[in-house]
Motif scaffolding. Sequence first.
Motif, mmCIF file in Angstrom:
data_model
loop_
_atom_site.group_PDB
_atom_site.id
_atom_site.type_symbol
_atom_site.label_atom_id
_atom_site.label_comp_id
_atom_site.label_asym_id
_atom_site.label_seq_id
_atom_site.Cartn_x
_atom_site.Cartn_y
_atom_site.Cartn_z
ATOM 1 N N ALA A 30 0.818 -1.203 0.000
ATOM 2 C CA ALA A 30 0.000 0.000 0.000
ATOM 3 C C ALA A 30 0.854 1.255 0.000
ATOM 4 C CB ALA A 30 -0.932 -0.011 1.205
ATOM 5 N N GLN A 31 2.113 1.111 0.458
ATOM 6 C CA GLN A 31 2.963 2.300 0.573
ATOM 7 C C GLN A 31 3.899 2.472 -0.606
ATOM 8 O OE1 GLN A 31 4.626 1.434 4.360
ATOM 9 N NE2 GLN A 31 2.626 1.719 5.329
ATOM 10 N N GLN A 32 4.494 1.382 -1.033
ATOM 11 C CA GLN A 32 5.549 1.516 -2.023
ATOM 12 C C GLN A 32 5.151 0.884 -3.336
ATOM 13 O OE1 GLN A 32 9.351 0.203 -0.561
ATOM 14 N NE2 GLN A 32 10.222 0.304 -2.617
ATOM 15 N N LYS A 33 5.380 1.634 -4.389
ATOM 16 C CA LYS A 33 4.987 1.157 -5.709
ATOM 17 C C LYS A 33 6.055 0.197 -6.235
ATOM 18 C CE LYS A 33 3.623 3.167 -10.137
ATOM 19 N NZ LYS A 33 2.182 2.977 -10.030
ATOM 20 N N PRO A 34 5.658 -1.027 -6.588
ATOM 21 C CA PRO A 34 6.644 -1.963 -7.127
ATOM 22 C C PRO A 34 7.019 -1.575 -8.558
ATOM 23 C CG PRO A 34 4.472 -2.946 -7.166
ATOM 24 C CD PRO A 34 4.312 -1.609 -6.523
ATOM 25 N N LEU A 35 8.310 -1.575 -8.861
ATOM 26 C CA LEU A 35 8.734 -1.220 -10.221
ATOM 27 C C LEU A 35 8.787 -2.471 -11.089
ATOM 28 C CD1 LEU A 35 11.554 1.292 -9.298
ATOM 29 C CD2 LEU A 35 9.202 1.759 -10.056
ATOM 30 N N LEU A 36 8.720 -2.249 -12.398
ATOM 31 C CA LEU A 36 8.805 -3.371 -13.323
ATOM 32 C C LEU A 36 10.255 -3.870 -13.297
ATOM 33 C CD1 LEU A 36 6.622 -4.589 -15.151
ATOM 34 C CD2 LEU A 36 7.559 -3.257 -17.038
ATOM 35 N N ARG A 37 10.476 -5.145 -12.907
ATOM 36 C CA ARG A 37 11.843 -5.649 -12.797
ATOM 37 C C ARG A 37 11.942 -7.004 -13.482
ATOM 38 N NH1 ARG A 37 11.651 -9.398 -8.397
ATOM 39 N NH2 ARG A 37 9.595 -9.287 -7.487
ATOM 40 N N ASP A 38 13.156 -7.377 -13.815
ATOM 41 C CA ASP A 38 13.369 -8.637 -14.507
ATOM 42 C C ASP A 38 13.429 -9.766 -13.485
ATOM 43 O OD1 ASP A 38 14.144 -10.749 -16.059
ATOM 44 O OD2 ASP A 38 15.494 -9.526 -17.303
ATOM 45 N N ALA A 39 12.529 -10.741 -13.623
ATOM 46 C CA ALA A 39 12.519 -11.872 -12.693
ATOM 47 C C ALA A 39 13.183 -13.086 -13.329
ATOM 48 C CB ALA A 39 11.087 -12.206 -12.287
ATOM 49 N N GLY A 40 14.109 -12.814 -14.234
ATOM 50 C CA GLY A 40 14.812 -13.921 -14.888
ATOM 51 C C GLY A 40 14.219 -14.264 -16.230
ATOM 52 N N ARG A 41 15.064 -14.656 -17.188
ATOM 53 C CA ARG A 41 14.656 -15.053 -18.536
ATOM 54 C C ARG A 41 13.840 -13.969 -19.249
ATOM 55 N NH1 ARG A 41 12.100 -20.832 -17.372
ATOM 56 N NH2 ARG A 41 12.241 -20.199 -15.205
ATOM 57 N N GLY A 42 14.178 -12.725 -18.982
ATOM 58 C CA GLY A 42 13.496 -11.623 -19.653
ATOM 59 C C GLY A 42 12.040 -11.467 -19.230
ATOM 60 N N HIS A 43 11.669 -12.062 -18.150
ATOM 61 C CA HIS A 43 10.291 -12.019 -17.655
ATOM 62 C C HIS A 43 10.141 -10.825 -16.706
ATOM 63 C CE1 HIS A 43 6.726 -14.739 -16.344
ATOM 64 N NE2 HIS A 43 6.429 -13.473 -16.200
ATOM 65 N N LEU A 44 9.413 -9.795 -17.149
ATOM 66 C CA LEU A 44 9.280 -8.580 -16.342
ATOM 67 C C LEU A 44 8.018 -8.631 -15.500
ATOM 68 C CD1 LEU A 44 10.207 -5.907 -19.027
ATOM 69 C CD2 LEU A 44 11.728 -7.141 -17.465
ATOM 70 N N VAL A 45 8.131 -8.136 -14.249
ATOM 71 C CA VAL A 45 6.948 -8.127 -13.398
ATOM 72 C C VAL A 45 7.042 -6.967 -12.410
ATOM 73 C CG1 VAL A 45 7.971 -9.732 -11.712
ATOM 74 C CG2 VAL A 45 5.472 -9.550 -11.902
ATOM 75 N N ALA A 46 5.904 -6.398 -12.069
ATOM 76 C CA ALA A 46 5.868 -5.303 -11.099
ATOM 77 C C ALA A 46 5.132 -5.770 -9.854
ATOM 78 C CB ALA A 46 5.190 -4.084 -11.710
ATOM 79 N N CYS A 47 5.842 -6.428 -8.970
ATOM 80 C CA CYS A 47 5.219 -6.913 -7.730
ATOM 81 C C CYS A 47 6.323 -7.159 -6.722
ATOM 82 C CB CYS A 47 4.450 -8.210 -7.989
ATOM 83 S SG CYS A 47 3.918 -9.060 -6.491
ATOM 84 N N HIS A 48 6.073 -6.777 -5.456
ATOM 85 C CA HIS A 48 7.076 -6.996 -4.431
ATOM 86 C C HIS A 48 7.254 -8.481 -4.142
ATOM 87 C CE1 HIS A 48 7.312 -2.790 -3.746
ATOM 88 N NE2 HIS A 48 6.058 -2.677 -3.343
ATOM 89 N N TYR A 49 6.199 -9.246 -4.310
ATOM 90 C CA TYR A 49 6.253 -10.648 -3.893
ATOM 91 C C TYR A 49 6.013 -11.597 -5.054
ATOM 92 C CZ TYR A 49 5.666 -8.264 0.541
ATOM 93 O OH TYR A 49 5.817 -7.424 1.598
#
Lengths: 315, 299, 336
Positions: free
Chosen positions: C302-321
């Motif tokens: 609720a406080q911090q906006k997750p940035l789009l990051r690479d979770a391996g193999r070029g797979h981008l995701v915007a989520c802390h968890y």
Amino acid sequence: MLKMIVMRLLGVALVLLAVSALVFAFGALIPGDMTSVIVGQEGATQEQFEAVRQRLGLDKPLPVQYVNWLANALQGDFGTSPITGRSVASDLVRQFPVSLELALLTLLVSTAIGLPAGIVAAVHANRRLDVLIRVTLLFTFSVPIFVIGILLLLVGSRWAPDLFHVSFTPWSEDPVMHVRSMAMPLLTIAFPITAMTMQMTRASMLEVLHAPYVVTARAGGVREKRIEYLHALRNALPPIVTFIGFQLGILLGGLIVVEQIFSLPGLGRGMLEAINTRDYPMVTATTLVFATAFVIINALVDLLYPLLDPRQRGR
Amino acid sequence: MSTAPSAPLPKTRLRRPYLLDQLLRHKGGAFGLAIMALFILLALFGRMVAPYDPNANDYLNLLSAPSAQHWFGTDELGRDTLSRVIDGSRIAVAVAFLSVSIAMAIGVLIGVISGYFGGMVDSVLNRSQDVLFAFPTLLLAIILVAVLGPGLFNASLAIAIVYSPRFARIARASALSIKTSEYLDAARLAGVNTPTILVRHILPNVMPPVIVLAALSMSTAQLAYASLSFLGLGVSPPQADWGSMLSKGRDFITIAPWLVIWPTVALVMLMLAFNVLGDAIRDVLDPSHSSSKSTDTLT
Amino acid sequence: MASEGKTPLLQVENLKKQFHVRSRGARDIRLLRAVDGVSLHLEAGETLGIVGESGCGKSTLARLTVGLLQPSEGRVLIDGGDIWEPGAAGRERRRKFQMVFQNPSGSMNPRRTVGASVAEPLQAKGVRNTAEAVERMLTLVGLDPALATRKPHQLSGGQQQRASIARALIADPAIVVHDESIASLDISLQAQILNLLLDLQEDLGTSYLFISHDLAAVQAISHRVIVMYLGEVVEASAAEEFSGRPLHPYSVALRNATLLPDPAHERARGDTALRGDVPSPMNPPSGCRFHTRCPLATDLCAQQKPLLRDAGRGHLVACHYAEAGAGEVATQEGAL
Ligand SMILES: Nc1ncnc2c1ncn2[C@@H]1O[C@H](COP(=O)(O)OP(=O)(O)OP(=O)(O)O)[C@@H](O)[C@H]1O
Ligand code: SF4
Ligand SMILES: [Mg+2]
């Protein structure tokens, strides 16, 4: 609410300003130059011509002329007619009451007759009499007012010739003659306007009579007639009032025609005469008076509307 | 016109042979078409059928009552009323078509431009129309004729200017809804230029409601002209013209009522023909309207 | 995220579009962020799928991309050149797009024949004789060329949609954007049209931007997939990778929603189903925009906006968890 009224008034003022500019432009656009009307086409030297132009301010650029004209008009000074030599304002003061009287009487008569007649028609909707009356009425407000005038003259000249051979007489001179001289013009113009009021009242009432709450009241056993006349009328009124704005345009146009047919010395006849004689100050002044009256009354109707309509009152 | 100031916009398609076909099948339509045809024929060939030259004076027959010689009588200059009524139909029909066509052209042009381009153009055009609406219609027509000068074309133009805002409104409303349609997006994507889009996509889809309005406006325009003419602002004499004939005939109403009766009859007949035809065209192009109408009018 | 070395055919950079709306009753004008910082790229001959719920800004993104709308911020590049570059260059680039619209019946002028509508893009290019091309194109999309003389309303929905596709493809566009182009058709027709699109792509080498709220359809046709939520990209990945390992809780929920009929999944759905309504894009939630509906949400979300990051193999995701969410999916699949 107050803010809304102020905004409306401001809007009206702007429209009026635009109208005045347009009227002035019309005056300026009418072919020919006022100078030539005054000086006369022939026999005038160039110097005389220029002198008159200067005296009238016609040598100045148009925007300056407009501002001067408007400033004077706001003070009630519309200049002097080059044709009659009288001040335009004095003519207006003479003509205005005639037109106003006719207009007010028309509204009075049309409401006094059209409203109850419309209610009765709505209650008896679609019975044979209603249909017959409505076809006749549809006809009356489909034809131009001058046709009605002609038809009334045609009938009247057979049955009541006295009424026609009266020329306009001011109230102050002879009240009886005055009433007689106004009767035919009033009849002519009130005819279609009454028909409209009736038609509108009927339509509006019919709509209300079929509304859920009336049906409920009826089911609840409230006496039939009382529902129909009172309950419904209150709710049918707002659209009828709005309709006055629409009627007004026809009424003002009708005044011009009727004054012409019956030679009443009102604003309308004055305007037509001025157009024929190219009396510019007179044309612009009368046009301005008519348009201003139209705009202001329409604005009043607009402002009145929320007061009449319970659903709108909260806003 | 009658009570409903805002008819719903017709949405049906328009195909010409179909329209004519449907009109002939519509019972009011066939009747209206027949009377219209009669008037148009009179307007075109009236001078051939007319028993006399409409402007020929006959000083031996001044104000003579209807007779075998002069079916509709003669006027104060001995001119044949029948011939003049026939000749007047030329003016009446011409003015109706001319003024409505001009009003349609002006209105559609303005409406489509202000609907399609929106923004400033739209506001300016809307405000200027508001100013036109600040004048009662007849007053505006009168003052416009005063500015333009008398005559058939000028009177038609004046009437057209008075009625053009109605066309502009209806055209604007359609243009607004078409503007956001997907086929317009598709056309833009296809790289079609704006003028072509206006002509090919907007205009044809704007026309059906405009045509209905035009049909309904014919009688209003004709009557407006008759009023102008009655007030002395129509075509110049001696051209026969119903409005001016009535105006003149009024002076002789007690001794020569035929002078006002026949022009009135002609005027009302043409008005009815236009009305019936206009209603029929609306019924054909906009079936939804006719069904809702029948519940409320003549049953 | 663009592939290294050469510039992609289409690049969308940090695209934003705000609408000014006056909500009913309210006096003030408010900002509606329909598209809020979207970046993507598309190679020649590739299909990029975009999924998301109704109202998440898919159509707006599509209209921005093809140049029917001007972005409030950001750029759309074709071969590295801005489509809004003033003058002929920009206009030329905007012409590389075609679009197949959401509603087949509204996408052709009701007053013109189907043939005329289909021919329009060619005509606009200055081609005189279009009859032959129209006939060929209609045959290609599986329509009887005789239909060219009909009016749109005389065609069925499926036929209209095929005709729209024919129009979109006739002038050989580099990129065709499909905005829910098959949503209005019934299932068997949808499959038919999807196959048709795949065949055509093979033959013509066109790139597709395929927009839908139907994850299954998107996965069937796309090489890569982007998931949008409230105007933002929350996940981007190759299609294979995505269907095997959706990382964002929102993607997981979307996927589970499409797997509904399976009873095993019905059980597993329990805590991953989408709860509640989509928040208004006029005041999106703080932090992660999905936190109001996310089963994994914490205070951090609720406080911090997750940035789009690479979770391996070029797979981008915007989520802390994201990995936790993925783990859950993995266990669910293990349970099958
Ligand atoms: N022209 C516009 N003016 C104001 N708001 C708009 C406009 N176009 C779209 N919106 C708003 O932007 C948001 C995104 O709309 P958009 O049409 O892009 O959604 P979508 O994902 O395509 O939805 P759907 O699946 O229903 O088509 C919505 O909240 C919508 O109300
Ligand atoms: S950041 Fe938090 S709220 Fe947002 S999707 Fe991930 S877990 Fe859910
Ligand atoms: Mg959409």
